[in-house]
Motif scaffolding. Structure first.
Motif, PDB file in Angstrom:
ATOM      1  N   ASP A  96      15.020  16.918  94.920  1.00  0.00           N
ATOM      2  CA  ASP A  96      13.646  17.403  94.817  1.00  0.00           C
ATOM      3  C   ASP A  96      13.252  17.929  96.190  1.00  0.00           C
ATOM      4  OD1 ASP A  96      11.010  17.953  94.414  1.00  0.00           O
ATOM      5  OD2 ASP A  96      10.406  15.908  93.869  1.00  0.00           O
ATOM      6  N   ARG A  97      13.461  19.229  96.386  1.00  0.00           N
ATOM      7  CA  ARG A  97      13.230  19.806  97.711  1.00  0.00           C
ATOM      8  C   ARG A  97      11.747  19.881  98.075  1.00  0.00           C
ATOM      9  NH1 ARG A  97      14.243  24.775  98.392  1.00  0.00           N
ATOM     10  NH2 ARG A  97      14.197  25.418  96.196  1.00  0.00           N
ATOM     11  N   ALA A  98      10.872  19.779  97.077  1.00  0.00           N
ATOM     12  CA  ALA A  98       9.437  19.903  97.333  1.00  0.00           C
ATOM     13  C   ALA A  98       8.761  18.557  97.577  1.00  0.00           C
ATOM     14  CB  ALA A  98       8.767  20.606  96.155  1.00  0.00           C
ATOM     15  N   ALA A  99       9.490  17.467  97.489  1.00  0.00           N
ATOM     16  CA  ALA A  99       8.885  16.146  97.672  1.00  0.00           C
ATOM     17  C   ALA A  99       8.373  15.993  99.108  1.00  0.00           C
ATOM     18  CB  ALA A  99       9.911  15.061  97.367  1.00  0.00           C
ATOM     19  N   PRO A 100       7.233  15.311  99.300  1.00  0.00           N
ATOM     20  CA  PRO A 100       6.708  15.079 100.658  1.00  0.00           C
ATOM     21  C   PRO A 100       7.728  14.333 101.512  1.00  0.00           C
ATOM     22  CG  PRO A 100       5.073  14.475  98.991  1.00  0.00           C
ATOM     23  CD  PRO A 100       6.356  14.714  98.256  1.00  0.00           C
ATOM     24  N   GLN A 101       7.819  14.716 102.768  1.00  0.00           N
ATOM     25  CA  GLN A 101       8.811  14.101 103.657  1.00  0.00           C
ATOM     26  C   GLN A 101       8.218  12.902 104.385  1.00  0.00           C
ATOM     27  OE1 GLN A 101      10.286  17.229 106.186  1.00  0.00           O
ATOM     28  NE2 GLN A 101      11.573  18.096 104.575  1.00  0.00           N
ATOM     29  N   ASP A 102       8.976  11.819 104.376  1.00  0.00           N
ATOM     30  CA  ASP A 102       8.595  10.614 105.093  1.00  0.00           C
ATOM     31  C   ASP A 102       8.836  10.849 106.591  1.00  0.00           C
ATOM     32  OD1 ASP A 102       8.267   8.116 106.164  1.00  0.00           O
ATOM     33  OD2 ASP A 102       9.832   7.146 104.980  1.00  0.00           O
ATOM     34  N   PRO A 103       7.801  10.673 107.444  1.00  0.00           N
ATOM     35  CA  PRO A 103       8.006  10.876 108.892  1.00  0.00           C
ATOM     36  C   PRO A 103       9.151  10.047 109.458  1.00  0.00           C
ATOM     37  CG  PRO A 103       5.663  10.696 108.397  1.00  0.00           C
ATOM     38  CD  PRO A 103       6.395  10.368 107.125  1.00  0.00           C
ATOM     39  N   ALA A 104       9.335   8.843 108.935  1.00  0.00           N
ATOM     40  CA  ALA A 104      10.445   8.007 109.422  1.00  0.00           C
ATOM     41  C   ALA A 104      11.791   8.629 109.054  1.00  0.00           C
ATOM     42  CB  ALA A 104      10.338   6.602 108.838  1.00  0.00           C
ATOM     43  N   ALA A 105      11.866   9.246 107.860  1.00  0.00           N
ATOM     44  CA  ALA A 105      13.115   9.901 107.446  1.00  0.00           C
ATOM     45  C   ALA A 105      13.372  11.140 108.293  1.00  0.00           C
ATOM     46  CB  ALA A 105      13.044  10.271 105.971  1.00  0.00           C
ATOM     47  N   VAL A 106      12.316  11.872 108.644  1.00  0.00           N
ATOM     48  CA  VAL A 106      12.476  13.046 109.512  1.00  0.00           C
ATOM     49  C   VAL A 106      12.972  12.610 110.887  1.00  0.00           C
ATOM     50  CG1 VAL A 106      11.279  14.953 110.664  1.00  0.00           C
ATOM     51  CG2 VAL A 106      10.711  14.375 108.290  1.00  0.00           C
ATOM     52  N   ALA A 107      12.399  11.528 111.414  1.00  0.00           N
ATOM     53  CA  ALA A 107      12.838  11.021 112.722  1.00  0.00           C
ATOM     54  C   ALA A 107      14.292  10.564 112.664  1.00  0.00           C
ATOM     55  CB  ALA A 107      11.935   9.873 113.165  1.00  0.00           C
ATOM     56  N   ARG A 108      14.668   9.907 111.584  1.00  0.00           N
ATOM     57  CA  ARG A 108      16.060   9.468 111.432  1.00  0.00           C
ATOM     58  C   ARG A 108      16.987  10.673 111.371  1.00  0.00           C
ATOM     59  NH1 ARG A 108      18.657   6.006 106.345  1.00  0.00           N
ATOM     60  NH2 ARG A 108      20.836   6.203 107.027  1.00  0.00           N
ATOM     61  N   TRP A 109      16.571  11.719 110.668  1.00  0.00           N
ATOM     62  CA  TRP A 109      17.361  12.945 110.563  1.00  0.00           C
ATOM     63  C   TRP A 109      17.600  13.556 111.942  1.00  0.00           C
ATOM     64  CZ3 TRP A 109      20.499  16.002 108.008  1.00  0.00           C
ATOM     65  CH2 TRP A 109      20.540  17.363 108.299  1.00  0.00           C
ATOM     66  N   ARG A 110      16.537  13.693 112.723  1.00  0.00           N
ATOM     67  CA  ARG A 110      16.671  14.294 114.055  1.00  0.00           C
ATOM     68  C   ARG A 110      17.587  13.452 114.947  1.00  0.00           C
ATOM     69  NH1 ARG A 110      13.642  18.473 115.205  1.00  0.00           N
ATOM     70  NH2 ARG A 110      11.870  19.019 113.887  1.00  0.00           N
ATOM     71  N   THR A 111      17.438  12.126 114.867  1.00  0.00           N
ATOM     72  CA  THR A 111      18.278  11.244 115.674  1.00  0.00           C
ATOM     73  C   THR A 111      19.745  11.376 115.272  1.00  0.00           C
ATOM     74  OG1 THR A 111      16.468   9.657 115.973  1.00  0.00           O
ATOM     75  CG2 THR A 111      18.703   8.843 116.302  1.00  0.00           C
ATOM     76  N   ALA A 112      20.012  11.443 113.971  1.00  0.00           N
ATOM     77  CA  ALA A 112      21.397  11.557 113.496  1.00  0.00           C
ATOM     78  C   ALA A 112      22.022  12.873 113.926  1.00  0.00           C
ATOM     79  CB  ALA A 112      21.434  11.422 111.979  1.00  0.00           C
TER      80      ALA A 112
END
Length: 327
Positions: A157-173
């Protein structure tokens, strides 16, 4: 007798990483030639935004995971198809639209955006600095099997709201993967694990539309159900019966029916029909409407009744099959 002390052993360092891809230029024709081939582009247009036009594109990594940077002082529009990979990208600056005229996303700086998966779409960019992460489909499926009942498909579901914690985890990874590649190299265990960490972060950012494994996922019955699901996806283009699926999974027919009903809330043959419907959908997205027909695709996947096929398809995908073929 005396022995000479051993000379200190030199620290080993990985060989410098060559870019996976690196192109640059200052004219629109070379930009289209250099970039369109990476994304199966067929109808690209580029122009300057002022008297100075330039572009740069560089990527590092391997065929499982690559991290890229795309820059252009100019304008670019065209069609894109990414096959065998999932691509997440974000802008550092500039203006961009993805999936123009369909499920359009107007990109915002710093906000990750996933490209549509396994279908052609339109994009438009102007005067940008962009980061892209390409994750191989097989790597994602392998990592997804840690938490999901993987059936060989990737749907998000590409339109689902993004969790800020998940975005931070993505950037860190992602930043961690770049550092690991630079410090340890492609052959290292650290890079192997860094790739998987990026895949896990992607699946946290865009959860897979699939059934999560339950607490009993390690028991023999659950493992056999997974085997049944994998067998269906590998052989869905062939005639299948419940007995075939049960035999492949090492279950009785009754045990197979119970496992599907209890875990997936469906029957084995309904699951087969649903997978075939998904395969027909994927095929209609990729075919040329001038040389293909809905009826041919439907028959190829075992749907002989066109009216019923169209109705079921529209309920599942929100559009009729002829609309998918023409887009």
């Amino acid at each position: 007798m005396t022995t000479e002390p051993h000379a200190p052993r030199a620290a080993t360092t990985p060989a410098p990483q060559r870019p996976l891809v690196s192109v640059a230029g200052q004219d629109t024709d070379s930009a289209i030639t250099s970039l369109a081939g990476m994304y199966a582009g067929k109808a690209w247009y580029s122009r300057p935004v002022d008297e100075s036009f330039w572009y740069r594109y560089v990527g590092v990594g391997d065929d499982q995971l690559s991290i890229r940077r795309s820059q252009m002082h100019g304008y670019l529009r065209g069609d894109v198809a990414v096959e065998g990979e999932v691509v997440v990208q974000w802008l550092e600056r500039g203006r961009a639209r993805v999936d123009v005229g369909r499920d359009e996303v107007r990109m915002q700086p710093g906000v990750p955006t996933m490209f549509p998966v396994e279908r052609r779409f339109e994009m438009e960019y102007e005067d940008w600095d962009q980061r892209l992460v390409h994750v191989d489909r097989s790597l994602l499926l392998d990592v997804a099997s840690e938490r999901w009942l993987v059936d060989g498909t990737l749907s998000f579901d590409r339109a689902a709201p993004q969790d800020p914690a998940a975005v931070a985890r993505w950037r860190t990874a992602v930043s961690g993967a770049v550092h690991t590649l630079r410090e340890d190299g492609q052959a290292s265990l650290a890079w192997h694990e860094a790739r998987r960490d990026v895949a896990r972060a992607l699946l946290a950012l865009y959860p897979l539309e699939a059934d999560l494994l339950g607490a009993d996922s390690g028991d023999p019955a659950h493992r056999r159900l997974r085997g049944a699901v994998e067998y269906i996806h590998e052989h869905v283009h062939e005639p299948l019966t419940v007995a075939d699926i049960a035999r492949a999974a090492g279950l009785s027919v009754r045990g197979t029916q119970d496992a599907f009903q209890r875990t997936l809330d469906t029957t084995p043959m309904a699951y087969v029909r649903d997978v075939r419907l998904s395969r027909a959908h994927e095929e209609l997205q990729s075919l040329d409407p001038r040389s293909s027909s809905v009826a041919e695709v439907a028959r190829r996947w075992g749907f002989a009744h066109m009216g019923r096929f169209s109705s079921t398809y529209a309920t599942r995908f929100g559009e009729y099959p002829r609309q998918t073929l023409r887009q």
